[in-house]
Design a protein around this motif. Structure first.
Motif, PDB file in Angstrom:
ATOM      1  N   PRO A 220       0.831  -1.207   0.000  1.00 33.48           N
ATOM      2  CA  PRO A 220       0.000   0.000   0.000  1.00 33.48           C
ATOM      3  C   PRO A 220       0.868   1.261   0.000  1.00 33.48           C
ATOM      4  N   GLY A 221       0.525   2.204  -0.893  1.00 34.52           N
ATOM      5  CA  GLY A 221       1.293   3.435  -1.038  1.00 34.52           C
ATOM      6  C   GLY A 221       2.289   3.399  -2.176  1.00 34.52           C
ATOM      7  N   TYR A 222       2.529   2.200  -2.742  1.00 30.14           N
ATOM      8  CA  TYR A 222       3.455   2.023  -3.851  1.00 30.14           C
ATOM      9  C   TYR A 222       2.732   1.347  -5.013  1.00 30.14           C
ATOM     10  N   TYR A 223       3.218   1.587  -6.221  1.00 27.78           N
ATOM     11  CA  TYR A 223       2.681   0.862  -7.365  1.00 27.78           C
ATOM     12  C   TYR A 223       3.812   0.139  -8.094  1.00 27.78           C
ATOM     13  N   ALA A 224       3.427  -0.933  -8.793  1.00 28.91           N
ATOM     14  CA  ALA A 224       4.368  -1.725  -9.584  1.00 28.91           C
ATOM     15  C   ALA A 224       4.035  -1.566 -11.059  1.00 28.91           C
ATOM     16  N   ASP A 225       5.033  -1.661 -11.900  1.00 33.70           N
ATOM     17  CA  ASP A 225       4.853  -1.637 -13.353  1.00 33.70           C
ATOM     18  C   ASP A 225       4.857  -3.085 -13.828  1.00 33.70           C
ATOM     19  N   GLN A 226       3.669  -3.583 -14.218  1.00 38.86           N
ATOM     20  CA  GLN A 226       3.546  -4.987 -14.604  1.00 38.86           C
ATOM     21  C   GLN A 226       4.335  -5.308 -15.869  1.00 38.86           C
ATOM     22  N   SER A 227       4.575  -4.300 -16.708  1.00 42.59           N
ATOM     23  CA  SER A 227       5.332  -4.566 -17.934  1.00 42.59           C
ATOM     24  C   SER A 227       6.794  -4.903 -17.626  1.00 42.59           C
ATOM     25  N   MET A 228       7.236  -4.573 -16.400  1.00 49.11           N
ATOM     26  CA  MET A 228       8.605  -4.865 -15.993  1.00 49.11           C
ATOM     27  C   MET A 228       8.690  -6.122 -15.126  1.00 49.11           C
ATOM     28  N   ALA A 229       7.583  -6.823 -14.943  1.00 48.86           N
ATOM     29  CA  ALA A 229       7.567  -8.007 -14.082  1.00 48.86           C
ATOM     30  C   ALA A 229       8.421  -9.115 -14.688  1.00 48.86           C
ATOM     31  N   PRO A 230       9.375  -9.647 -13.936  1.00 50.75           N
ATOM     32  CA  PRO A 230      10.225 -10.719 -14.469  1.00 50.75           C
ATOM     33  C   PRO A 230       9.450 -12.029 -14.629  1.00 50.75           C
ATOM     34  N   GLN A 231       9.793 -12.777 -15.663  1.00 46.56           N
ATOM     35  CA  GLN A 231       9.191 -14.089 -15.908  1.00 46.56           C
ATOM     36  C   GLN A 231      10.312 -15.124 -15.909  1.00 46.56           C
ATOM     37  N   PHE A 232      10.037 -16.298 -15.321  1.00 43.35           N
ATOM     38  CA  PHE A 232      11.078 -17.315 -15.211  1.00 43.35           C
ATOM     39  C   PHE A 232      10.420 -18.689 -15.140  1.00 43.35           C
ATOM     40  N   THR A 233      11.238 -19.707 -15.329  1.00 43.68           N
ATOM     41  CA  THR A 233      10.792 -21.097 -15.226  1.00 43.68           C
ATOM     42  C   THR A 233      11.639 -21.813 -14.184  1.00 43.68           C
ATOM     43  N   LEU A 234      10.953 -22.473 -13.251  1.00 35.40           N
ATOM     44  CA  LEU A 234      11.626 -23.256 -12.218  1.00 35.40           C
ATOM     45  C   LEU A 234      11.557 -24.735 -12.576  1.00 35.40           C
ATOM     46  N   THR A 235      12.697 -25.398 -12.534  1.00 33.82           N
ATOM     47  CA  THR A 235      12.731 -26.853 -12.669  1.00 33.82           C
ATOM     48  C   THR A 235      13.129 -27.439 -11.316  1.00 33.82           C
ATOM     49  N   ASN A 236      13.024 -28.736 -11.189  1.00 35.45           N
ATOM     50  CA  ASN A 236      13.294 -29.406  -9.915  1.00 35.45           C
ATOM     51  C   ASN A 236      14.683 -29.063  -9.383  1.00 35.45           C
TER      52      ASN A 236
END
Length: 615
Positions: A220-236
């Motif tokens: 609360p009080g801050y905003y995020a830029d979703q276009s900068m959200a990191p995407q990744f894949t986790l394997t075992n």
């Protein structure tokens, strides 16, 4: 509904005498029976699937209390000014909430038969209860003054999954930000995976099951830029590191959330705010007021329905729009909510075994209101609905309900993601009616896949595709999966005749991409296993004609396909190169496909038709 404030702890001798006198008259002396609250379990991991149980003792017989839940952002175990209030409900010793004589089990009720003691269970509901970090349950007297508020702490830790996502959240890209919330969403469909609170160094650590994710930070009080959200894949056994940034908002936007019938304000309501790619969260305070800090642009507000079920309220499906006329602050962004006055209840089973923590969702056929809850440990659920001419104008609406597998978290997907659940559609309710509806799950044994393209063969991404079927007198709906960048989709199904369709409307609908499907649905059968269906859609302004039938010597019937709201003209002629076309029908504000066109002048042997958009 009134919410008590923190007791000052300074009580005059007159007030003290009055309280003691009231206690003695009720047969209880508070000095002999102090109010206490405990939470069970007091510590568990985010893979926990059981209930959260609150035990409140030391009350007078029939006494009502208010239970508040706070996110303990700094892990102090004490409610502080910056800790957001995430939930509020009232509960009485021996109290239950009923509709039509049936207990709404989604609203916390007292299951303890002893006088002066309350035992109630809460679902381990994502995203807030299962969030890694501490929650504080605070019990206050209602009305206030009978006892000093008491608290209990629930600590949620990471499950031992073997792989983690970690990193640091920075304020404005500079200083590490303590007490921020980091959420992992599945990359394909943006479903909740898990969440955690950053520590005093701004560091977060999230245990996740293998898969592809997107990370988003919030506070609360801050905003995020979703276009900068990191995407990744986790394997075992593999872990990744991603740092995130939150930005201070500069424009204050405020309002309140209130009951439309009583005008009482509602504290602890979870609101999501969005401005294109910018995203922020906020909660209403004990007085039902909220303030978030954004930018001088229009913001859309969405109220989360999941936790409103604990108070019997429904959430509006349409986002509230905060229109910014200038760069200054905005006030009076008030949002009214309806309390449900009808109830769906029943049980969810798989192979005759009750299943717990399955998210349930109901919405009206006008798609104005939504109500959600979770099944309890016996697979039982209660979801409110609304019968109201105020909410729906003059319309008498029906309701649709189903286990909402689209809301399953990563842990729940591992348990129930291999099933398809039944649903109900078009149920009419009366005020104070409780309607019994049981749902069953079928194991997924096949896959329906294909590609969504337009009439030029160009793939269309981001449109959800799913299917429905009637099997053994039960209606089933698969998961709706968004098409990928190449227009491909794939989802699980079971033996039966399935009607596959691309979602028509909304954020993941064809209309949002400017298309419509003239066929409406596409039939596939299982077996054979793993059928493929390819769907061709058309621009919204392009009409199509199909299914011509000769009815009599002078009458032809055919269907017009198009997009709702457009104007179309249908003409007939004796040959394709003729300049003499006669108008057969003019359709304004097209109501939807298919639309019957009747030509009563079809006296010649050959008949040609054309359709086009008109102003």
């Amino acid at each position: 509904m009134k919410f008590a404030t923190r007791h000052s702890g300074l009580v005059s001798s007159f007030v003290t005498s009055a309280i003691l006198a009231a206690g003695l008259c009720a047969g209880i002396n508070r000095s002999m029976a102090a109010v206490t609250v405990t939470v069970t379990p007091s510590a568990t991991s985010n893979s926990y699937t059981g209930p959260i149980t609150l035990n409140i003792s030391g009350l007078t017989s029939g006494e009502q209390v208010t239970v508040q839940t706070y996110l303990d952002l700094n892990g102090s175990g004490v409610v502080q000014a910056n800790d957001p209030l995430i939930d509020v409900f009232n509960i009485s010793d021996g109290g239950v909430t009923t509709i039509g004589g049936i207990t709404n089990i989604s609203v916390p009720y007292d299951s303890n038969p002893a006088a002066g003691a309350i035992t109630t269970t809460l679902s381990f509901a994502p995203p807030l209860e299962s969030l890694v970090g501490q929650k504080i349950y605070r019990v206050l007297s209602n009305p206030s003054g009978a006892f000093t508020p008491v608290t209990a702490v629930l600590n949620i830790t990471n499950a031992a999954t073997g792989q983690f996502a970690g990193g640091v959240v920075y304020s404005n890209g500079v200083a590490p930000l303590a007490g921020a919330i980091v959420v992992a969403l599945t990359a394909q469909d943006q479903h909740y995976g898990s969440a955690a609170i950053t520590d005093s160094s701004g560091h977060y650590s999230l245990a996740l099951i293998p898969g592809s994710y997107v990370l988003l930070a919030a506070l609360p009080g801050y905003y995020a830029d979703q276009s900068m959200a990191p995407q990744f894949t986790l394997t075992n056994g593999v872990s990744v590191t991603n740092n995130l940034v939150l930005t201070n908002g500069t424009v204050a936007i405020s309002g309140s959330v209130y009951d439309l019938s009583s005008s009482n304000t509602l504290g602890g309501v979870f609101i999501q705010a969005q401005n294109n790619n910018l995203f922020e969260v906020v909660f209403t305070d004990t007085n039902g007021n909220y303030t978030f800090y954004g930018t001088s642009n229009n913001w859309k507000l969405k109220i989360e329905a999941d936790r409103l079920s604990r108070r019997g309220y429904l959430s509006p499906q349409n986002n509230a729009l905060i229109a910014m006329a200038g760069a200054g602050p905005v006030t009076n962004g008030n949002i009214g909510l309806y309390r449900g006055n009808a109830l769906f209840y029943g049980q969810v089973t798989v192979s005759n075994v009750p299943v717990a923590n399955v998210p349930m969702s109901c919405n009206d056929t006008e798609q104005l209101l939504n109500s959600k809850s979770f099944t309890d440990m016996n697979g039982n659920y209660g979801v409110v609905a609304l019968v109201s001419t105020n909410a729906f104008g003059t319309n008498s609406v029906a309701w649709n309900c189903s286990p909402n597998i689209g809301d399953l978290t990563g842990i729940e997907t591992a348990n129930y993601g291999n099933y398809i659940f039944s649903d109900i559609n078009g149920v009419q309710l009366a005020t104070n009616q409780a309607d019994l509806q049981n749902f069953i799950g079928l194991p997924i044994t096949a896959t329906i896949s294909g590609q969504l393209v337009n009439n030029n063969g160009t793939p269309i991404s981001g449109v959800s595709v799913g299917a429905s079927a009637s099997i053994n007198a039960n209606q089933f709906v698969t998961a709706f999966i968004d098409t990928d960048n190449n227009g491909y989709f794939s989802f699980g199904a079971a033996p039966g005749e399935w009607y596959v369709n691309a979602n028509c409307c909304g954020n993941h609908g064809l209309d949002n991409s400017g298309y419509y499907d003239p066929a409406g649905y596409h039939i596939v059968n299982i077996p054979p296993t793993n059928p493929v269906v390819n769907i061709v859609v058309y621009p919204a302004n392009v009409p199509l004609l199909g299914q011509p039938q000769k009815i009599s010597q002078s009458q032809f019937n055919l269907n017009l396909y198009g997009a709702s709201g457009y104007n179309y003209t249908v003409q007939s002629g004796t040959n394709l190169v003729s300049t003499q076309w006669s108008t057969v029908a003019s359709v304004t504000n097209f109501p939807g496909s298919p639309y019957l066109i009747q030509d009563f002048q079809a006296t010649n042997t050959a008949r040609f038709y054309r359709a086009f958009e008109t102003p």
